[in-house]
Design a protein around this motif. Structure first.
Motif, PDB file in Angstrom:
ATOM      1  N   ASP A 208     -35.641  45.819  96.068  1.00 16.38           N
ATOM      2  CA  ASP A 208     -34.161  46.298  96.214  1.00 16.38           C
ATOM      3  C   ASP A 208     -33.339  45.236  95.094  1.00 16.38           C
ATOM      4  O   ASP A 208     -33.833  44.147  94.964  1.00 16.38           O
ATOM      5  CB  ASP A 208     -33.623  45.896  97.531  1.00 16.38           C
ATOM      6  CG  ASP A 208     -34.232  46.923  98.478  1.00 16.38           C
ATOM      7  OD1 ASP A 208     -34.824  48.049  98.038  1.00 16.38           O
ATOM      8  OD2 ASP A 208     -34.133  46.774  99.805  1.00 16.38           O
ATOM      9  N   ARG A 209     -32.296  45.973  94.925  1.00 10.75           N
ATOM     10  CA  ARG A 209     -31.319  45.109  94.018  1.00 10.75           C
ATOM     11  C   ARG A 209     -29.667  45.082  94.733  1.00 10.75           C
ATOM     12  O   ARG A 209     -29.553  46.023  95.545  1.00 10.75           O
ATOM     13  CB  ARG A 209     -30.949  45.762  92.703  1.00 10.75           C
ATOM     14  CG  ARG A 209     -32.217  45.733  91.703  1.00 10.75           C
ATOM     15  CD  ARG A 209     -32.413  44.241  91.186  1.00 10.75           C
ATOM     16  NE  ARG A 209     -33.323  44.125  90.364  1.00 10.75           N
ATOM     17  CZ  ARG A 209     -34.587  43.934  90.402  1.00 10.75           C
ATOM     18  NH1 ARG A 209     -35.265  43.682  91.544  1.00 10.75           N
ATOM     19  NH2 ARG A 209     -35.517  43.704  89.441  1.00 10.75           N
ATOM     20  N   ALA A 210     -29.252  44.130  94.403  1.00 13.68           N
ATOM     21  CA  ALA A 210     -27.916  43.763  95.101  1.00 13.68           C
ATOM     22  C   ALA A 210     -26.909  45.125  94.709  1.00 13.68           C
ATOM     23  O   ALA A 210     -26.868  45.182  93.573  1.00 13.68           O
ATOM     24  CB  ALA A 210     -27.201  42.456  94.614  1.00 13.68           C
ATOM     25  N   PRO A 211     -25.694  45.657  95.763  1.00  5.30           N
ATOM     26  CA  PRO A 211     -25.064  46.543  95.181  1.00  5.30           C
ATOM     27  C   PRO A 211     -23.872  46.072  94.278  1.00  5.30           C
ATOM     28  O   PRO A 211     -23.801  44.788  94.240  1.00  5.30           O
ATOM     29  CB  PRO A 211     -24.320  46.516  96.665  1.00  5.30           C
ATOM     30  CG  PRO A 211     -24.643  45.584  97.353  1.00  5.30           C
ATOM     31  CD  PRO A 211     -25.935  44.905  96.974  1.00  5.30           C
ATOM     32  N   LEU A 212     -23.528  46.823  93.374  1.00  2.20           N
ATOM     33  CA  LEU A 212     -22.706  46.500  92.434  1.00  2.20           C
ATOM     34  C   LEU A 212     -21.767  45.581  92.411  1.00  2.20           C
ATOM     35  O   LEU A 212     -21.219  44.507  91.900  1.00  2.20           O
ATOM     36  CB  LEU A 212     -22.156  47.850  91.524  1.00  2.20           C
ATOM     37  CG  LEU A 212     -21.430  47.456  90.099  1.00  2.20           C
ATOM     38  CD1 LEU A 212     -22.526  47.065  89.275  1.00  2.20           C
ATOM     39  CD2 LEU A 212     -20.826  48.739  89.836  1.00  2.20           C
ATOM     40  N   ALA A 213     -21.037  45.832  93.824  1.00  2.00           N
ATOM     41  CA  ALA A 213     -19.829  45.050  94.206  1.00  2.00           C
ATOM     42  C   ALA A 213     -20.188  43.367  94.500  1.00  2.00           C
ATOM     43  O   ALA A 213     -19.192  42.423  94.398  1.00  2.00           O
ATOM     44  CB  ALA A 213     -19.113  45.526  95.425  1.00  2.00           C
ATOM     45  N   GLU A 214     -21.502  43.206  94.794  1.00  3.18           N
ATOM     46  CA  GLU A 214     -21.859  41.938  94.743  1.00  3.18           C
ATOM     47  C   GLU A 214     -22.113  41.197  93.515  1.00  3.18           C
ATOM     48  O   GLU A 214     -22.036  39.722  93.481  1.00  3.18           O
ATOM     49  CB  GLU A 214     -23.124  41.632  95.691  1.00  3.18           C
ATOM     50  CG  GLU A 214     -23.035  41.987  97.116  1.00  3.18           C
ATOM     51  CD  GLU A 214     -24.247  41.695  97.791  1.00  3.18           C
ATOM     52  OE1 GLU A 214     -25.309  40.736  97.240  1.00  3.18           O
ATOM     53  OE2 GLU A 214     -24.532  41.985  98.974  1.00  3.18           O
ATOM     54  N   THR A 215     -22.144  41.871  92.621  1.00  3.41           N
ATOM     55  CA  THR A 215     -22.678  41.136  91.204  1.00  3.41           C
ATOM     56  C   THR A 215     -21.335  41.314  89.983  1.00  3.41           C
ATOM     57  O   THR A 215     -21.576  40.719  89.024  1.00  3.41           O
ATOM     58  CB  THR A 215     -24.100  41.646  90.877  1.00  3.41           C
ATOM     59  OG1 THR A 215     -23.980  42.904  90.540  1.00  3.41           O
ATOM     60  CG2 THR A 215     -25.067  41.116  91.798  1.00  3.41           C
ATOM     61  N   VAL A 216     -20.694  42.257  90.155  1.00  2.90           N
ATOM     62  CA  VAL A 216     -19.588  42.691  88.989  1.00  2.90           C
ATOM     63  C   VAL A 216     -18.338  42.706  89.603  1.00  2.90           C
ATOM     64  O   VAL A 216     -18.037  43.355  90.831  1.00  2.90           O
ATOM     65  CB  VAL A 216     -20.281  44.104  88.596  1.00  2.90           C
ATOM     66  CG1 VAL A 216     -18.973  44.378  87.338  1.00  2.90           C
ATOM     67  CG2 VAL A 216     -21.373  44.106  87.874  1.00  2.90           C
ATOM     68  N   THR A 217     -17.398  42.275  88.933  1.00  4.93           N
ATOM     69  CA  THR A 217     -16.093  42.164  89.308  1.00  4.93           C
ATOM     70  C   THR A 217     -15.306  42.943  88.305  1.00  4.93           C
ATOM     71  O   THR A 217     -15.465  42.491  86.931  1.00  4.93           O
ATOM     72  CB  THR A 217     -15.377  41.024  89.700  1.00  4.93           C
ATOM     73  OG1 THR A 217     -16.027  40.419  90.606  1.00  4.93           O
ATOM     74  CG2 THR A 217     -13.904  40.977  89.804  1.00  4.93           C
ATOM     75  N   PHE A 218     -14.491  43.973  88.476  1.00  4.23           N
ATOM     76  CA  PHE A 218     -13.752  44.577  87.363  1.00  4.23           C
ATOM     77  C   PHE A 218     -12.434  44.128  87.031  1.00  4.23           C
ATOM     78  O   PHE A 218     -11.673  43.846  88.427  1.00  4.23           O
ATOM     79  CB  PHE A 218     -13.629  46.230  87.676  1.00  4.23           C
ATOM     80  CG  PHE A 218     -14.896  46.771  87.452  1.00  4.23           C
ATOM     81  CD1 PHE A 218     -15.130  47.335  86.106  1.00  4.23           C
ATOM     82  CD2 PHE A 218     -15.873  47.140  88.438  1.00  4.23           C
ATOM     83  CE1 PHE A 218     -16.469  47.881  86.026  1.00  4.23           C
ATOM     84  CE2 PHE A 218     -17.089  47.958  88.187  1.00  4.23           C
ATOM     85  CZ  PHE A 218     -17.421  48.246  86.917  1.00  4.23           C
ATOM     86  N   VAL A 219     -11.893  43.548  86.167  1.00  3.63           N
ATOM     87  CA  VAL A 219     -10.392  43.108  85.961  1.00  3.63           C
ATOM     88  C   VAL A 219      -9.873  44.027  84.934  1.00  3.63           C
ATOM     89  O   VAL A 219     -10.112  44.030  83.669  1.00  3.63           O
ATOM     90  CB  VAL A 219     -10.739  41.774  85.594  1.00  3.63           C
ATOM     91  CG1 VAL A 219      -9.354  41.112  85.220  1.00  3.63           C
ATOM     92  CG2 VAL A 219     -11.330  40.755  86.434  1.00  3.63           C
ATOM     93  N   GLY A 220      -8.668  44.661  85.355  1.00  6.82           N
ATOM     94  CA  GLY A 220      -7.918  45.413  84.391  1.00  6.82           C
ATOM     95  C   GLY A 220      -7.577  46.759  85.214  1.00  6.82           C
ATOM     96  O   GLY A 220      -8.157  47.224  86.353  1.00  6.82           O
TER      97      GLY A 220
END
Length: 227
Positions: A208-220
């Motif tokens: 499995d891979r971590a969900p996007l919210a655990e590894t990526v933060t959108f700024v803008g």
């Protein structure tokens, strides 16, 4: 195969057929991988491709060391931090549990786990292996370059219908690898990469891979207009 499919289908395969990989395919892949990103164009990777009798000899010599209980050579770098904190500790544990479950190995079966680990040094039956070195004078940025190079190689192998398995485990028996490939002075073995056609009858797992919210933060701005 488009790049999204290559990324989606790439995984660490731990079961290969003995079907040889054509030299021209490996040459095509590694030539194209030379276009990988590289800070200041240093291209710090040094790769050695081993097949046929030399690979068989490498597997034999390493197997003899493993069978004799040889724990391996002194470390030139640490595979993982000594104390993994959350969430990395949990991810590592979960990946190991998924992998051993797919192979039908119980947690308490230490001998079966040992044999599973030893398969690394058989290249999981692969007929080709790439050993990737880095000049020991290089720093973190060049190690990152090496990672991008290896990812490029693995994706190009998928485009050719091949699979691979990156193995830092080979650094544990780096002296035996050096006996076969005779690397230039001053190089550090980072990893091996087993290459071949997947054995579709062998046990396989996709961790499995971590969900996007655990590894990526959108700024803008949500529409992507922000910086």
């Amino acid at each position: 195969m488009d790049v999204y499919e290559a990324v989606r289908s790439r995984r660490a395969v731990r079961g290969f057929t003995g079907e040889p990989v054509p030299r021209q395919v490996l040459t095509r892949v590694l030539t194209a991988a030379g276009r990988s990103p590289s800070g200041a164009n240093l291209q710090p990777w040094h790769s050695y491709v081993v097949t046929g009798a030399p690979l068989a000899e490498l597997k034999k010599r390493t197997a003899e060391r493993v069978a004799a209980g040889d724990p391996g050579d002194e470390r030139e770098y640490e595979m993982y931090p000594a104390e993994l904190t959350s969430p990395y500790r949990e991810r590592r544990f979960a990946a190991a549990e998924q992998r051993y479950a797919a192979f039908g190995i119980a947690r308490e079966d230490a001998e079966a786990r040992r044999r599973a680990v030893a398969r690394n040094w058989e290249c999981f039956g692969a007929p080709a292996a790439l050993f990737c070195y880095l000049d020991r004078a290089m720093g973190p940025t060049q190690w990152a370059d090496l990672g991008m190079y290896l990812q490029t190689v693995m994706l190009l192998l998928r485009a050719e219908g091949l699979h691979s398995c990156p193995q830092v485990a080979w650094s544990m028996y780096r002296r035996t690898v050096a006996e076969i490939v005779s690397p230039a002075d001053g190089l550090v073995l980072f990893c091996g990469l087993s290459i071949g056609f997947e054995d579709l009858g062998a046990a396989s797992v996709r961790t499995d891979r971590a969900p996007l919210a655990e590894t990526v933060t959108f700024v803008g701005d949500e529409g992507g207009r922000g910086v």
